[in-house]
Design an enzyme around this catalytic site. Structure first.
Site, PDB file in Angstrom:
ATOM      1  N   SER A   1       0.794  -1.236   0.000  1.00 26.99           N
ATOM      2  CA  SER A   1       0.000   0.000   0.000  1.00 26.99           C
ATOM      3  C   SER A   1       0.824   1.282   0.000  1.00 26.99           C
ATOM      4  O   SER A   1       0.250   2.379   0.008  1.00 26.99           O
ATOM      5  CB  SER A   1      -0.960   0.004   1.197  1.00 26.99           C
TER       6      SER A   1
ATOM      7  N   GLY B   1       5.129   3.047  -0.838  1.00 25.47           N
ATOM      8  CA  GLY B   1       6.552   2.912  -1.080  1.00 25.47           C
ATOM      9  C   GLY B   1       6.958   1.861  -2.088  1.00 25.47           C
ATOM     10  O   GLY B   1       6.374   1.724  -3.166  1.00 25.47           O
TER      11      GLY B   1
ATOM     12  N   ASP C   1      -1.264  -5.933   3.243  1.00 25.33           N
ATOM     13  CA  ASP C   1      -0.818  -4.739   3.962  1.00 25.33           C
ATOM     14  C   ASP C   1      -1.762  -4.506   5.133  1.00 25.33           C
ATOM     15  O   ASP C   1      -2.897  -4.988   5.116  1.00 25.33           O
ATOM     16  CB  ASP C   1      -0.812  -3.510   3.042  1.00 25.33           C
TER      17      ASP C   1
ATOM     18  N   GLY D   1       7.500  -3.827   6.016  1.00 26.56           N
ATOM     19  CA  GLY D   1       8.469  -3.621   7.083  1.00 26.56           C
ATOM     20  C   GLY D   1       8.148  -2.357   7.846  1.00 26.56           C
ATOM     21  O   GLY D   1       7.396  -1.496   7.380  1.00 26.56           O
TER      22      GLY D   1
ATOM     23  N   SER E   1      18.310  -4.586   3.350  1.00 22.52           N
ATOM     24  CA  SER E   1      18.712  -3.188   3.498  1.00 22.52           C
ATOM     25  C   SER E   1      20.223  -3.116   3.571  1.00 22.52           C
ATOM     26  O   SER E   1      20.907  -4.080   3.955  1.00 22.52           O
ATOM     27  CB  SER E   1      18.109  -2.599   4.779  1.00 22.52           C
TER      28      SER E   1
ATOM     29  N   TYR F   1      16.526  -2.718  14.165  1.00 23.96           N
ATOM     30  CA  TYR F   1      16.355  -2.693  12.709  1.00 23.96           C
ATOM     31  C   TYR F   1      17.558  -3.326  12.016  1.00 23.96           C
ATOM     32  O   TYR F   1      17.415  -4.150  11.102  1.00 23.96           O
ATOM     33  CB  TYR F   1      16.155  -1.257  12.222  1.00 23.96           C
TER      34      TYR F   1
END
Length: 259
Positions: free
Chosen positions: A13, A15, A35, A77, A117, A156
């Site tokens: 939903s 990015g 989402d 995330g 990431s 993270y």
């Protein structure tokens, strides 16, 4: 590139997830989105689920087993400003539970793509904690964080390190069925949660911004995810693609005296 394929995409939903859904559909795929928020784009099906809710996640897995998907893109995330228990639950525990819960129902030759990431750098030094997290459940997250020094500051980074390791570890797990797993590691990306990263990383973010010409955009990342979902990436297994404007190359070169 994805004609006649059915792809499940989480975090659809906003990015990178939203852009990946758009590009997958443009490439011919049927997209099933997941989402916690309703999407603003047209999908072939959508499941609104909060991944911190284990019962809801279990129900989602049972629903999606009937899909027999050709691909799974784990893009959902939360940022590092979220509580550490939420970060570990969404970015690692729920992702692994969904993936392992669906893998038997995926079609032969399916592709699994994990959004890791640049924060996953240095996973090799975290193997003990990563192994300790294997089989971790929603219920056990708080105790795990307390026992293994997972904090708001490092949660993270830990989840992305564990996700890179999870990808490498499963390079051949389902090779007999042609199912492959790969990852994409963006650097700073201009999404609704970029501010959260800048707040958390502080001076490091300022240094990154000085070195880079610009932050990435979802349109920089989504084509790489889409390629990994396609048959064209069939010989790529267990890799982690740095999609970061050159930041990984800069870090590696600098640490080895090349800059």
């Amino acid at each position: 590139m994805l004609e006649n394929k059915t792809i499940i995409i989480t975090g659809v939903s906003s990015g990178i997830g939203q852009e990946t859904a758009l590009q997958a559909k443009a490439a011919g795929a049927k997209v099933i989105g997941v989402d916690r928020n309703a999407p603003s784009i047209e999908l072939d099906a959508f499941h609104q689920v909060d991944l911190t809710d284990e019962a809801a996640l279990d129900a989602l897995i049972e629903e999606l087993k009937s899909v027999k998907a050709d691909g799974l893109a784990n893009i959902a995330g939360v940022p590092p400003t979220a509580p550490k228990e939420v970060v570990v639950t969404v970015n690692l525990v729920a992702l692994q539970k969904l993936t392992l819960g669906l893998v038997d129902s995926l079609k032969d030759g399916a592709s699994i793509v994990n959004l890791a990431s640049l924060a996953g750098l240095g996973w090799e030094g975290e193997v003990a904690r990563i192994k300790a997290a294997e089989g971790l459940t929603h219920e056990g997250v708080a105790a795990f964080c307390a026992a293994h020094d997972i904090t708001t500051e490092n949660s993270y980074f830990f989840t992305k390190q564990a996700l890179v390791a999870f990808t490498h570890e499963n390079r051949w797990t389902w090779r007999d069925r042609g199912i492959r797993m790969n990852a994409v590691s963006p650097g700073p990306v201009d999404t609704p949660i970029l501010g959260d990263f800048l707040e958390t990383l502080g001076e490091r973010a300022e240094e990154d911004a000085r070195i880079m010409d610009r932050p990435g955009t979802p349109k920089d990342i989504a084509p790489v995810v889409t390629f990994l979902l396609s048959d064209g990436s069939g010989w790529l297994r267990g890799i982690n693609i740095s999609c970061d404007g050159g930041m990984r190359a800069y870090i590696d070169a600098t640490s080895n005296g090349l800059n």
